[in-house]
Design a protein around this motif. Structure first.
Motif, PDB file in Angstrom:
ATOM      1  N   ASP A 172     -16.869  15.499  10.069  1.00  0.00           N
ATOM      2  CA  ASP A 172     -16.430  16.718  10.746  1.00  0.00           C
ATOM      3  C   ASP A 172     -17.491  17.149  11.751  1.00  0.00           C
ATOM      4  OD1 ASP A 172     -14.173  16.727   9.212  1.00  0.00           O
ATOM      5  OD2 ASP A 172     -14.663  18.540   8.070  1.00  0.00           O
ATOM      6  N   VAL A 173     -17.080  17.487  12.953  1.00  0.00           N
ATOM      7  CA  VAL A 173     -18.000  17.994  13.964  1.00  0.00           C
ATOM      8  C   VAL A 173     -18.153  19.496  13.757  1.00  0.00           C
ATOM      9  CG1 VAL A 173     -18.431  18.291  16.429  1.00  0.00           C
ATOM     10  CG2 VAL A 173     -17.336  16.185  15.588  1.00  0.00           C
ATOM     11  N   VAL A 174     -19.377  19.931  13.472  1.00  0.00           N
ATOM     12  CA  VAL A 174     -19.644  21.343  13.162  1.00  0.00           C
ATOM     13  C   VAL A 174     -20.822  21.818  14.013  1.00  0.00           C
ATOM     14  CG1 VAL A 174     -18.753  21.145  10.808  1.00  0.00           C
ATOM     15  CG2 VAL A 174     -21.180  20.737  11.244  1.00  0.00           C
ATOM     16  N   ASP A 175     -21.005  23.117  14.050  1.00  0.00           N
ATOM     17  CA  ASP A 175     -22.120  23.672  14.825  1.00  0.00           C
ATOM     18  C   ASP A 175     -22.952  24.642  14.001  1.00  0.00           C
ATOM     19  OD1 ASP A 175     -20.432  25.842  14.631  1.00  0.00           O
ATOM     20  OD2 ASP A 175     -20.211  26.150  16.792  1.00  0.00           O
ATOM     21  N   ASP A 176     -23.008  24.429  12.677  1.00  0.00           N
ATOM     22  CA  ASP A 176     -23.840  25.296  11.850  1.00  0.00           C
ATOM     23  C   ASP A 176     -25.292  24.831  11.913  1.00  0.00           C
ATOM     24  OD1 ASP A 176     -24.308  23.212   9.926  1.00  0.00           O
ATOM     25  OD2 ASP A 176     -22.342  23.621   9.070  1.00  0.00           O
ATOM     26  N   ASP A 177     -26.171  25.605  11.296  1.00  0.00           N
ATOM     27  CA  ASP A 177     -27.598  25.299  11.371  1.00  0.00           C
ATOM     28  C   ASP A 177     -28.148  24.783  10.047  1.00  0.00           C
ATOM     29  OD1 ASP A 177     -27.358  27.611   9.952  1.00  0.00           O
ATOM     30  OD2 ASP A 177     -28.747  28.802  11.167  1.00  0.00           O
ATOM     31  N   VAL A 178     -27.300  24.107   9.255  1.00  0.00           N
ATOM     32  CA  VAL A 178     -27.763  23.505   8.013  1.00  0.00           C
ATOM     33  C   VAL A 178     -28.752  22.393   8.345  1.00  0.00           C
ATOM     34  CG1 VAL A 178     -27.071  22.212   5.961  1.00  0.00           C
ATOM     35  CG2 VAL A 178     -25.620  24.072   6.820  1.00  0.00           C
ATOM     36  N   PRO A 179     -29.918  22.351   7.686  1.00  0.00           N
ATOM     37  CA  PRO A 179     -30.913  21.322   7.997  1.00  0.00           C
ATOM     38  C   PRO A 179     -30.361  19.918   7.766  1.00  0.00           C
ATOM     39  CG  PRO A 179     -31.878  23.069   6.648  1.00  0.00           C
ATOM     40  CD  PRO A 179     -30.402  23.309   6.669  1.00  0.00           C
ATOM     41  N   ALA A 180     -30.781  19.000   8.619  1.00  0.00           N
ATOM     42  CA  ALA A 180     -30.345  17.614   8.488  1.00  0.00           C
ATOM     43  C   ALA A 180     -30.930  16.992   7.225  1.00  0.00           C
ATOM     44  CB  ALA A 180     -30.773  16.816   9.710  1.00  0.00           C
ATOM     45  N   GLY A 181     -30.132  16.194   6.526  1.00  0.00           N
ATOM     46  CA  GLY A 181     -30.598  15.507   5.337  1.00  0.00           C
ATOM     47  C   GLY A 181     -30.800  14.028   5.604  1.00  0.00           C
ATOM     48  N   GLU A 182     -31.166  13.300   4.570  1.00  0.00           N
ATOM     49  CA  GLU A 182     -31.356  11.863   4.687  1.00  0.00           C
ATOM     50  C   GLU A 182     -30.001  11.158   4.812  1.00  0.00           C
ATOM     51  OE1 GLU A 182     -34.201  10.245   4.812  1.00  0.00           O
ATOM     52  OE2 GLU A 182     -35.484  12.001   4.517  1.00  0.00           O
ATOM     53  N   ALA A 183     -30.018  10.000   5.447  1.00  0.00           N
ATOM     54  CA  ALA A 183     -28.823   9.160   5.471  1.00  0.00           C
ATOM     55  C   ALA A 183     -28.516   8.680   4.064  1.00  0.00           C
ATOM     56  CB  ALA A 183     -29.036   7.973   6.401  1.00  0.00           C
ATOM     57  N   VAL A 184     -27.234   8.614   3.726  1.00  0.00           N
ATOM     58  CA  VAL A 184     -26.798   8.156   2.411  1.00  0.00           C
ATOM     59  C   VAL A 184     -26.025   6.854   2.599  1.00  0.00           C
ATOM     60  CG1 VAL A 184     -25.488   8.733   0.329  1.00  0.00           C
ATOM     61  CG2 VAL A 184     -26.660  10.546   1.619  1.00  0.00           C
ATOM     62  N   PHE A 185     -26.286   5.877   1.720  1.00  0.00           N
ATOM     63  CA  PHE A 185     -25.684   4.552   1.841  1.00  0.00           C
ATOM     64  C   PHE A 185     -24.606   4.335   0.790  1.00  0.00           C
ATOM     65  CE2 PHE A 185     -29.990   4.230   3.521  1.00  0.00           C
ATOM     66  CZ  PHE A 185     -29.749   3.691   4.777  1.00  0.00           C
ATOM     67  N   PHE A 186     -23.623   3.491   1.154  1.00  0.00           N
ATOM     68  CA  PHE A 186     -22.480   3.238   0.280  1.00  0.00           C
ATOM     69  C   PHE A 186     -22.143   1.750   0.306  1.00  0.00           C
ATOM     70  CE2 PHE A 186     -22.356   7.473   1.974  1.00  0.00           C
ATOM     71  CZ  PHE A 186     -22.038   8.264   0.885  1.00  0.00           C
ATOM     72  N   GLY A 187     -21.376   1.313  -0.698  1.00  0.00           N
ATOM     73  CA  GLY A 187     -20.955  -0.071  -0.765  1.00  0.00           C
ATOM     74  C   GLY A 187     -22.139  -1.009  -0.901  1.00  0.00           C
ATOM     75  N   SER A 188     -22.090  -2.144  -0.196  1.00  0.00           N
ATOM     76  CA  SER A 188     -23.180  -3.109  -0.319  1.00  0.00           C
ATOM     77  C   SER A 188     -24.497  -2.554   0.192  1.00  0.00           C
ATOM     78  CB  SER A 188     -22.830  -4.397   0.439  1.00  0.00           C
ATOM     79  OG  SER A 188     -22.711  -4.159   1.831  1.00  0.00           O
ATOM     80  N   ALA A 189     -24.454  -1.590   1.108  1.00  0.00           N
ATOM     81  CA  ALA A 189     -25.685  -0.984   1.615  1.00  0.00           C
ATOM     82  C   ALA A 189     -26.389  -0.149   0.555  1.00  0.00           C
ATOM     83  CB  ALA A 189     -25.382  -0.122   2.836  1.00  0.00           C
ATOM     84  N   ALA A 190     -25.677   0.250  -0.480  1.00  0.00           N
ATOM     85  CA  ALA A 190     -26.302   0.976  -1.585  1.00  0.00           C
ATOM     86  C   ALA A 190     -26.997   0.029  -2.557  1.00  0.00           C
ATOM     87  CB  ALA A 190     -25.257   1.812  -2.330  1.00  0.00           C
ATOM     88  N   ARG A 191     -26.729  -1.296  -2.440  1.00  0.00           N
ATOM     89  CA  ARG A 191     -27.367  -2.284  -3.309  1.00  0.00           C
ATOM     90  C   ARG A 191     -28.510  -3.012  -2.620  1.00  0.00           C
ATOM     91  NH1 ARG A 191     -22.258  -4.322  -3.463  1.00  0.00           N
ATOM     92  NH2 ARG A 191     -23.056  -6.395  -2.902  1.00  0.00           N
ATOM     93  N   TRP A 192     -28.361  -3.263  -1.326  1.00  0.00           N
ATOM     94  CA  TRP A 192     -29.337  -4.052  -0.591  1.00  0.00           C
ATOM     95  C   TRP A 192     -30.317  -3.169   0.180  1.00  0.00           C
ATOM     96  CZ3 TRP A 192     -29.799  -9.352  -0.612  1.00  0.00           C
ATOM     97  CH2 TRP A 192     -28.721 -10.100  -1.074  1.00  0.00           C
TER      98      TRP A 192
END
Length: 262
Positions: A234-254
């Motif tokens: 979703d494209v939003v314009d709030d000022d919530v601080p950016a978090g770390e990238a989260v990985f899924f699927g094979s990227a969560a294993r490797w």
């Protein structure tokens, strides 16, 4: 106030595949899905290597040319794996991702048959063209789009990332709008769930997480015989601080111990 992405992803290996060859990441500055090419060796490694390198080389601001450079560098990682282990020759992955750009724009990168859709002001539209054998038949008027959905050769792709200098990726520039909802998905969803049903779920969901979860659940209910991954942004314009990238699927294993997202 600058725009950011509120992102979520869900990835499932499905009931018929022993390994999840889909990889994805979700972050406030971008998100992507990569689908390891079936029939080749180590598709899960190819998709995960590409996704992790893109996140590890993240820049605060990037234009279309800069994004192409980053994707090319990530593609070199695939080639490096093959050079170290020739048994991996032929491994490849699709790629579809969205990234907030340097000029208050949104960059859509694509190769293969994973897809991107945009829901804007109630209108749901596909934003990518499948690089596939069946899509070529549709383009030439040989078969109809309706026939393509059930064609026995619909999974043959004509473009992917395999570590070659000749691999091709398209990057399109979009003007993001607050309230836009982007959906990125592997073909484990779109080969088994009609676009109208995807639209209904995505438009009716309160947030990206519930949209992604509902779409994956519907693909599993429809009997998908592939891995299925859905990323919703979703494209939003709030000022919530950016978090770390989260990985899924094979990227969560490797490679999770190696990546740096700063």
């Amino acid at each position: 106030m600058p725009l950011r992405l509120n992102t979520a992803a869900v990835s499932d290996s499905g009931a018929h595949r022993p390994t999840n060859q889909d990889a994805a990441f979700a972050a406030s500055w971008g998100a992507a899905v990569a689908d390891g090419v079936g029939g080749g060796p180590s598709g899960d490694l190819a998709s995960a290597a590409l996704i992790h390198r893109l996140v590890a080389t993240r820049q605060a601001e990037v234009d279309a040319d800069g994004l192409l450079v980053r994707i090319r560098e990530a593609n070199w990682d695939i080639r490096a794996h093959v050079e170290r282990d020739p048994a991996l020759q032929g491994m490849a992955t699709t790629f579809t991702g969205v990234f907030l750009g340097a000029e208050a724009d949104l960059l859509l990168a694509h190769t293969g048959d994973s897809r991107a859709y945009l829901l804007r002001d109630g209108d749901f539209s596909r934003q990518t063209r499948d690089d596939s054998y069946v899509q070529a038949l549709v383009d030439r008027g040989i078969i109809s789009p309706e026939a393509a959905a059930a064609h026995p050769r619909r999974n043959i792709i004509t473009a992917s990332l395999a570590g070659s200098e000749g691999d091709v990726v398209s990057v399109a520039t979009h003007a993001p709008k607050r309230g836009d909802r982007w959906v990125l998905c592997s073909d484990g969803l779109t080969d088994y769930v009609p676009e109208a049903d995807v639209e209904r779920l995505v438009a009716g969901a309160d947030d990206p997480r519930s949209a992604a979860s509902s779409a994956v659940a519907l693909a599993l209910e429809a009997g998908t015989r592939d891995n299925v991954t859905v990323v919703v942004c979703d494209v939003v314009d709030d000022d919530v601080p950016a978090g770390e990238a989260v990985f899924f699927g094979s990227a969560a294993r490797w490679f999770t111990e190696d990546v740096e997202t700063a």
